[in-house]
Write a protein that holds these residues in place. Sequence first.
Motif, mmCIF file in Angstrom:
data_model
loop_
_atom_site.group_PDB
_atom_site.id
_atom_site.type_symbol
_atom_site.label_atom_id
_atom_site.label_comp_id
_atom_site.label_asym_id
_atom_site.label_seq_id
_atom_site.Cartn_x
_atom_site.Cartn_y
_atom_site.Cartn_z
ATOM 1 N N PHE A 141 0.875 -1.163 0.000
ATOM 2 C CA PHE A 141 0.000 0.000 0.000
ATOM 3 C C PHE A 141 0.913 1.214 0.000
ATOM 4 N N ASP A 142 0.924 1.954 -1.098
ATOM 5 C CA ASP A 142 1.867 3.060 -1.254
ATOM 6 C C ASP A 142 1.225 4.367 -0.785
ATOM 7 N N SER A 143 1.435 4.685 0.491
ATOM 8 C CA SER A 143 0.800 5.872 1.071
ATOM 9 C C SER A 143 1.298 7.163 0.419
ATOM 10 N N ARG A 144 2.547 7.171 -0.042
ATOM 11 C CA ARG A 144 3.052 8.401 -0.656
ATOM 12 C C ARG A 144 2.312 8.707 -1.951
ATOM 13 N N ALA A 145 1.883 7.688 -2.672
ATOM 14 C CA ALA A 145 1.102 7.923 -3.889
ATOM 15 C C ALA A 145 -0.185 8.673 -3.561
ATOM 16 N N VAL A 146 -0.757 8.376 -2.403
ATOM 17 C CA VAL A 146 -1.952 9.111 -1.964
ATOM 18 C C VAL A 146 -1.584 10.540 -1.591
ATOM 19 N N ARG A 147 -0.492 10.707 -0.852
ATOM 20 C CA ARG A 147 -0.080 12.039 -0.395
ATOM 21 C C ARG A 147 0.276 12.968 -1.554
ATOM 22 N N PRO B 87 -3.677 15.576 -3.942
ATOM 23 C CA PRO B 87 -4.427 16.333 -2.927
ATOM 24 C C PRO B 87 -5.864 15.862 -2.717
ATOM 25 N N LYS B 88 -6.585 15.560 -3.787
ATOM 26 C CA LYS B 88 -7.977 15.128 -3.645
ATOM 27 C C LYS B 88 -8.064 13.785 -2.939
ATOM 28 N N ARG B 89 -7.195 12.857 -3.334
ATOM 29 C CA ARG B 89 -7.195 11.539 -2.706
ATOM 30 C C ARG B 89 -6.737 11.630 -1.254
ATOM 31 N N LEU B 90 -5.779 12.500 -0.997
ATOM 32 C CA LEU B 90 -5.272 12.674 0.364
ATOM 33 C C LEU B 90 -6.381 13.176 1.283
ATOM 34 N N GLU B 91 -7.157 14.100 0.791
ATOM 35 C CA GLU B 91 -8.239 14.668 1.598
ATOM 36 C C GLU B 91 -9.288 13.612 1.943
ATOM 37 N N ALA B 92 -9.475 12.648 1.043
ATOM 38 C CA ALA B 92 -10.527 11.635 1.241
ATOM 39 C C ALA B 92 -10.029 10.382 1.968
ATOM 40 N N THR B 93 -8.751 10.304 2.301
ATOM 41 C CA THR B 93 -8.182 9.094 2.892
ATOM 42 C C THR B 93 -7.878 9.298 4.373
#
Length: 454
Positions: A152-158, A161-167
């Motif tokens: 699970f690549d958390s940096r890809a989410v970070r 911005p949109k995905r980061l806000e929803a995670t």
Amino acid sequence: MKRFPRLFLMMLMAALFAPCLPAMADELPAPVTKLDLQDGDTLVFLGDSITHQCLYTQYVEDYFYTRYPKLRIKFHNAGVGGAKALDALARFDRDVAAYKPKYVTVLLGMNDGRYVPYNEEIFQTYRKDMQEVVQQIRDTGATPILMTPTMFDSRAVRLNPKRLEATPAERLELYNSVLAYYGTWLREIAVKNGDGFVDMWSPLNNLTLQQRDTDPNFTMIPDAVHPGPAGQLVMAYAILSDMNAKKGVSNINININPKGKAKARAVGGEVANLEFADDTLSFEWTANSLPWVLPSDAEVAVKLLKLGHRMSREALAVHGLPSGKYELSIDGEVVGSYRSQGLARHIELQANDKTPQYQQALEVAMLNKKRNEGPVRSLRGEWSKFQQLDRQQRALKADPDNEKLAKLVAGIEAKVAGMEERVVAHEKAAQEIEEQIFAANVPPTRKYVLKRVK
């Protein structure tokens, strides 16, 4: 009371317990460390959406199609998007057992952990269902190859911005470690039962960290969950590496003595009609296999892994040539120019896209890409609808008076109706392309000419 000397006590204990030790050791089966696939055998890939992507499975298939062209090894992708171990059990008989596999790789856990920090109840559900999956595989006579969940690549989410806000922040911080725990448990089960084991999690994480030394934004998993082609190739390599797949394709070693007499030693094929005259070396080469060539979208990982050298080495060495520059042609096509010193050390041809064997292997890979992107993916779509129906039927069973749910189930049932006929049609279409692959993957005898040009 007189005390016994310590040495005497140790000898007495050794004598008492020594007969038990061999028996205990004999009860522990040796883990499977190789995919011993023979003509007519089937390998099934059981999994979730990461398997449903039809990429790491396709790349493993490409390896076997090109490495063992004389064997008709069969493959079946049994991945479904969103699947948990319980879902795999629901479709097991028709989607796994019906293919009479010799081995079944199992890639489940990403969805089973539910994308939350470690939860004991959730893990115990996964543990119970996975043990049942393993047992059902064994009951068919097949060998399970247990594979860790991927990264699970958390940096890809970070980075989004949109995905980061929803995670949830806890998912970003903790879920990759949950997957590591699940994988560690799977390793213990594989060791205990004598199953095969493949570590997917470590190479994906390690390679990603290495690349971020120079590119902080590097990822092979753009959405954090589903590896792209590069990540999927890392997964394919993990299977082949952990299962000790054959690495080299061929090694041709030619020596020319001071009198101009040439002699060849070769691994991976046969040299015939070897001649050296007028600064020109020629011979015929019949290889046992082709290089492992992959579609261009996986090229990033090919370079990261040094995959050609590690898994597909085609080496040619010529000793005793008069000093100078030589042009190599294969079947009349010039594939490169080399100094005599370089030829004496050896050259590697597996990544040379000018060689006819590279082009032949690429043709095999593209046929298999067509097979996976067409009928195989269509077949997986049928099982996606089945999974949806199975889940809703279980929900309706728990809530039989729910009219809205009953209507939903009826609608899905209408979509699933006639599924077996469609499954058979997709299987037939995939088999037709597979026949084209088997017609294209046999290496012919090729003519090599090495001619001095300077």
